[in-house]
Design a protein around this motif. Structure first.
Motif, mmCIF file in Angstrom:
data_model
loop_
_atom_site.group_PDB
_atom_site.id
_atom_site.type_symbol
_atom_site.label_atom_id
_atom_site.label_comp_id
_atom_site.label_asym_id
_atom_site.label_seq_id
_atom_site.Cartn_x
_atom_site.Cartn_y
_atom_site.Cartn_z
ATOM 1 N N CYS A 17 0.810 -1.216 0.000
ATOM 2 C CA CYS A 17 0.000 0.000 0.000
ATOM 3 C C CYS A 17 0.846 1.270 0.000
ATOM 4 O O CYS A 17 0.357 2.341 -0.325
ATOM 5 C CB CYS A 17 -0.919 0.024 1.204
ATOM 6 N N ASP A 18 2.138 1.154 0.398
ATOM 7 C CA ASP A 18 2.981 2.357 0.408
ATOM 8 C C ASP A 18 3.313 2.806 -1.001
ATOM 9 O O ASP A 18 3.661 3.965 -1.209
ATOM 10 C CB ASP A 18 4.267 2.108 1.210
ATOM 11 N N GLU A 77 0.487 -12.018 5.746
ATOM 12 C CA GLU A 77 0.244 -10.582 5.594
ATOM 13 C C GLU A 77 -0.805 -10.172 4.548
ATOM 14 O O GLU A 77 -0.471 -9.842 3.416
ATOM 15 C CB GLU A 77 1.566 -9.895 5.228
ATOM 16 N N SER A 78 -2.071 -10.208 4.924
ATOM 17 C CA SER A 78 -3.087 -9.775 3.960
ATOM 18 C C SER A 78 -4.008 -8.704 4.502
ATOM 19 O O SER A 78 -4.940 -8.297 3.828
ATOM 20 C CB SER A 78 -3.958 -10.938 3.500
ATOM 21 N N GLU A 79 -3.785 -8.278 5.727
ATOM 22 C CA GLU A 79 -4.637 -7.241 6.295
ATOM 23 C C GLU A 79 -4.444 -5.949 5.500
ATOM 24 O O GLU A 79 -3.329 -5.465 5.382
ATOM 25 C CB GLU A 79 -4.226 -7.024 7.758
ATOM 26 N N GLY A 124 -3.600 -2.505 4.345
ATOM 27 C CA GLY A 124 -2.856 -1.450 5.012
ATOM 28 C C GLY A 124 -1.569 -1.923 5.662
ATOM 29 O O GLY A 124 -0.840 -1.140 6.248
ATOM 30 N N THR A 125 -1.267 -3.215 5.573
ATOM 31 C CA THR A 125 -0.091 -3.763 6.249
ATOM 32 C C THR A 125 0.917 -4.266 5.223
ATOM 33 O O THR A 125 0.542 -5.000 4.312
ATOM 34 C CB THR A 125 -0.506 -4.940 7.148
ATOM 35 N N PHE A 126 2.176 -3.875 5.358
ATOM 36 C CA PHE A 126 3.167 -4.310 4.366
ATOM 37 C C PHE A 126 4.577 -4.372 4.931
ATOM 38 O O PHE A 126 5.547 -4.227 4.201
ATOM 39 C CB PHE A 126 3.138 -3.392 3.135
ATOM 40 N N ARG A 169 6.594 -8.039 4.267
ATOM 41 C CA ARG A 169 7.074 -8.200 2.904
ATOM 42 C C ARG A 169 8.532 -7.766 2.760
ATOM 43 O O ARG A 169 9.347 -8.462 2.170
ATOM 44 C CB ARG A 169 6.202 -7.370 1.969
ATOM 45 N N TYR A 170 8.873 -6.611 3.359
ATOM 46 C CA TYR A 170 10.237 -6.109 3.200
ATOM 47 C C TYR A 170 11.248 -6.986 3.916
ATOM 48 O O TYR A 170 12.377 -7.149 3.459
ATOM 49 C CB TYR A 170 10.332 -4.658 3.683
ATOM 50 N N ARG A 175 2.088 -15.836 1.909
ATOM 51 C CA ARG A 175 0.932 -15.667 1.030
ATOM 52 C C ARG A 175 1.354 -15.862 -0.425
ATOM 53 O O ARG A 175 2.473 -15.523 -0.827
ATOM 54 C CB ARG A 175 0.232 -14.330 1.247
ATOM 55 N N GLY A 176 0.442 -16.426 -1.205
ATOM 56 C CA GLY A 176 0.757 -16.853 -2.566
ATOM 57 C C GLY A 176 1.287 -15.750 -3.461
ATOM 58 O O GLY A 176 2.070 -16.001 -4.374
ATOM 59 N N GLU A 177 0.878 -14.510 -3.200
ATOM 60 C CA GLU A 177 1.292 -13.410 -4.074
ATOM 61 C C GLU A 177 2.729 -12.973 -3.826
ATOM 62 O O GLU A 177 3.294 -12.246 -4.632
ATOM 63 C CB GLU A 177 0.357 -12.201 -3.888
ATOM 64 N N PHE A 178 3.313 -13.386 -2.688
ATOM 65 C CA PHE A 178 4.691 -12.983 -2.382
ATOM 66 C C PHE A 178 5.688 -13.881 -3.106
ATOM 67 O O PHE A 178 6.459 -14.596 -2.477
ATOM 68 C CB PHE A 178 4.959 -13.083 -0.878
ATOM 69 N N THR A 179 5.709 -13.852 -4.419
ATOM 70 C CA THR A 179 6.610 -14.769 -5.116
ATOM 71 C C THR A 179 8.063 -14.379 -4.905
ATOM 72 O O THR A 179 8.910 -15.230 -4.691
ATOM 73 C CB THR A 179 6.287 -14.799 -6.621
ATOM 74 N N GLY A 213 4.938 4.606 3.842
ATOM 75 C CA GLY A 213 6.014 3.625 3.944
ATOM 76 C C GLY A 213 6.018 2.969 5.304
ATOM 77 O O GLY A 213 5.098 3.151 6.090
ATOM 78 N N VAL A 214 7.077 2.201 5.568
ATOM 79 C CA VAL A 214 7.214 1.558 6.869
ATOM 80 C C VAL A 214 8.161 2.392 7.711
ATOM 81 O O VAL A 214 9.252 2.732 7.269
ATOM 82 C CB VAL A 214 7.781 0.128 6.735
#
Ligand code: FMN
Ligand code: SF4
Ligand code: FES
Lengths: 175, 491
Positions: free
Chosen positions: A144-145, B85-87, B89-91, B94-95, B125-129, B264-265
């Motif tokens: 989302c960022d 991580e699928s909520e 607004g949360t990322f 991933r990093y 999660r499947g999308e995090f290839t 960002g984070v």
């Protein structure tokens, strides 16, 4: 009516590479059934989508009923039971992306590809006539960022604008 | 201005930190080595308990306490790392996966040593290839260097880590949904008890822990409990005598998105306020803050009156919201709250796993009501019902008066409260997805009621100025009931 029901299926079996990967996978779990999701991912990568023949094959490999495989396939949005385009375009449309105008990106893609948006039960609706693209909406991709974002097959594209989308699609064939 | 405090993310941007050699240059795996050389497993568990570490995945449950529920005599015991991580607004996870996967492996190793675990599944999660590829590569390296596999570094420990891909279902982030999914079934949550700590994956004791939680472990072991507990506020629960300590220690990877200049984070010590966080993230994009979602889309919304709320587990809970996964979504004055709620309700209606009737039917019903209001077809009839507010005794409750409310708003609240009741905090659903639906539905509607009423009255979406759209503090149920905790330092 009855003729439509008779389908001649192409039988399915893993190719050598995927078979190797499967053999490695299956050793990770104390019960075979647990390898279901990774096995289905492998199969879908090879076959393009999960056909009845794929389900039968996976059921045999994991020693479960075909019904159980079907049960799983229908639950998860990432498994397709119909053919999809060569490039699957997933457009995120959850709140943070919506706040950053994902709708502009989506509308642009719809117009450019001249297709509607696929629904989970009707993938053909979002697939272009030449079978090259399938356009679908997905929920938050955890980026989302850098919204708005889309995924094309396995790759994520960030901070999109209609111009950037054009550039990406034009370059797809050269990848 | 509040300073960033990078601990988990300190070396995130070092080139090639994803490789073993570079990670090693930055103290990589030394904390694990310290753990096995200097401490017994029980010492580590005690350190985690004393550190006050709370789970970063959503529930905010004490990690040390969770570990103490795991029976030590039943083997094997499993660790499931929750990287689903699928909520919205949360990322932040991933990093970690994409850039610094060895840190996660080190965290997992410490957890495995403390709990006597031999097998870990990382549910990605499947999308995090890309994330999965990077973690797989790091795991391979760790095997080659002898930090994973049989007899790790000559200690006699056997530790294996496997990655397991999801396939696009949000509910697989819920711990028992994750376990079902890992077993190769539909990701439908299980009834609790038994809790996963006692009977989880493959019917064995299972520790489910978020990526960020596990990444905290190397720093707790490496720098000590005292160093760790200095970060973040420790509150005194003054309702008990003597006051009970309620730690909100450590840093949090705050994910901020929406209407700010630099989304960002940001890794910051727990306990800063909403206003401060927006400032850290480059300030607001727009004129005025209209609303802030403090903990992923499931969390009740905060109005501009509530921006002084501190973003930590205790403060937000006492303000009738939650820190959840730490996904903060900011909305400026141009946003329409009805429209935002519609977006979120579409998400939940799509993601309900369908096991429990109130959730399966209620969630699409709520979505349809909001859709109707947004389309300008909200039902106009007014209903007279008891008015809630500050009563004579100074508490929140039935005032004995009545008020008029639009039929559809009453219906919206009633349906949402029948999935999970936000006032009594009771529900008849298997998992807390139900409350994740009714929390936003009810809080948006109650706190921004003028905007909902305007949409019904005018027959179209109307975006009111912030001051008019927001219910004033004296009518805001959460504002009235909120309790601002004191730190021990302030007592
Ligand atoms: C509907 C729902 C979705 C959830 N999604 C996630 C998620 O994506 N990632 C995560 O770490 N925890 C998620 N959780 C929380 C987990 O159930 C669980 O509390 C957490 O993984 C425990 O780890 P922790 O103690 O380290 O936070 C979710 C919970 C619910 C009810
Ligand atoms: S509350 Fe909803 S998501 Fe949770 S188990 Fe029931 S139907 Fe599934
Ligand atoms: S909402 Fe689009 S990535 Fe999160």
């Amino acid at each position: 009516m009855s003729d439509e029901r008779i389908q001649i299926e192409t039988p399915f079996a893993f190719n050598e590479e995927n078979q190797r990967e499967f053999d490695e996978l299956i050793g990770r779990y104390p019960v075979k059934e647990a390898a279901m999701l990774p096995t289905l991912h492998l199969a879908q990568r090879q076959a393009g989508y999960i056909t009845p023949a794929v389900m039968k094959y996976v059921a045999k490999l994991l020693e479960v009923t075909v019904m159980k495989v079907k049960d799983v396939v229908t639950f998860y949005p990432m498994f397709f039971e119909e053919p999809v385009g060569e490039y699957v375009i997933r457009v995120c449309h959850t709140l943070p992306c919506a706040l950053r105008d994902c709708k502009v990106v989506l509308d642009h893609l719809k117009a450019k590809l001249e297709t509607d948006i696929a629904s989970e039960t009707n993938l053909a609706k979002g697939t272009t006539a030449d079978g090259k693209f399938t356009l679908m909406k997905v929920e938050c991709l955890a980026s989302c960022d850098v919204a708005p974002v889309i995924m094309i097959n396995d790759d994520l594209y960030k901070n999109l604008t209609p111009e950037k989308v054009d550039e990406i699609l034009d370059n797809l064939d050269n990848l | 201005m509040v300073e960033e405090r990078r601990i988990l993310y300190e070396h995130l941007d070092v080139p090639d930190i994803n490789t073993f050699d570079v990670f090693r240059q930055y103290d990589g795996y030394t904390r694990f080595e310290k753990a096995i050389a200097e401490y017994q497993p029980d010492d580590i568990a005690k350190m985690v308990m004393d550190s006050g570490l709370k789970g970063r995945g959503g529930a905010g449950f004490s990690t040390g306490l969770k570990w103490s529920f795991v029976p030590r005599d039943i083997k094997p015991c499993y660790l499931c790392c929750n990287a689903d991580e699928s909520e919205p607004g949360t990322f932040s996870n991933r990093y970690v996966l994409e850039k610094n996967p060895h840190l996660l492996i080190e965290g997992i190793l410490i957890c495995c040593y403390a709990m006597g675990i031999e097998t870990t599944y990382v549910y990605i999660r499947g999308e995090f290839t890309l994330g999965k590829r990077m973690l797989d590569a790091a795991i391979k390296e760790a095997y080659e260097k002898g930090y994973l596999g049989k007899d790790v570094r000559g200690t006699g420990l056997n530790i294996d880590i496997y990655t397991h891909p999801g396939a696009g279902a949000y509910i697989c982030g819920e711990e028992t949904g994750l376990i079902e999914s890992l077993e190769g079934k539909r990701g439908q949550p299980r009834n609790k008890p038994p809790f996963p700590a006692v009977e989880g994956v493959f019917s064995k004791p299972t520790v489910v822990q978020n990526v960020e939680t596990l990444c905290n472990l190397p720093f707790i072991v490496g720098n000590g409990v005292e160093w760790y507990t200095k970060m973040g506020p420790t509150y005194a629960d003054t309702r008990e005598d003597p006051p009970k300590a309620d730690p909100n220690t450590g840093t949090k990877l705050y994910c901020i998105s929406g209407d700010v200049n630099e989304p960002g984070v940001y890794e910051l010590e727990l306990g800063l306020t909403c206003t401060e966080l927006i400032e850290v993230a480059g300030g607001l994009r727009g004129e005025e803050v209209k609303a802030v979602i403090p903990g992923g889309s499931s969390a009740p919304i905060l109005t501009h009156y509530e921006l002084d709320t501190r973003l930590d587990f205790t403060s937000l809970t006492l303000a009738k919201s939650m820190l959840g996964s730490g996904g903060i979504i900011v909305m400026n004055e141009t946003r329409n709250i009805v429209d935002c709620l519609l977006n979120i309700m579409k998400f939940y209606a799509h993601e309900s796993c369908g096991q429990c009737t109130p959730c399966r039917w209620g969630t699409p019903w709520v979505r349809d009501i909001v859709q109707r209001i947004a389309d300008g077809e909200g039902r106009q009839d007014t209903i007279t019902r008891p008015k809630f507010g500050v009563t004579e005794s100074g508490r929140w409750g039935d005032t004995g008066e009545t008020e008029e409310i639009y039929e559809d708003l009453d219906l919206l609240e009633s349906v949402a409260n029948n999935i999970a009741n936000v006032d009594t905090m009771t529900w008849n659903t298997i998992c807390v997805f139900g409350i994740a639906v009714s929390w936003p539905a009810v809080s948006y509607m109650r706190k921004f009621r003028p905007e909902f009423e305007a949409a019904i009255r005018e027959g179209k979406l109307v975006t009111l100025p912030v001051a008019e759209a927001t219910v004033p503090p004296e009518e805001n149920y959460a504002y009235q009931q909120r309790f601002i905790p004191k730190e021990f330092a302030d007592l």
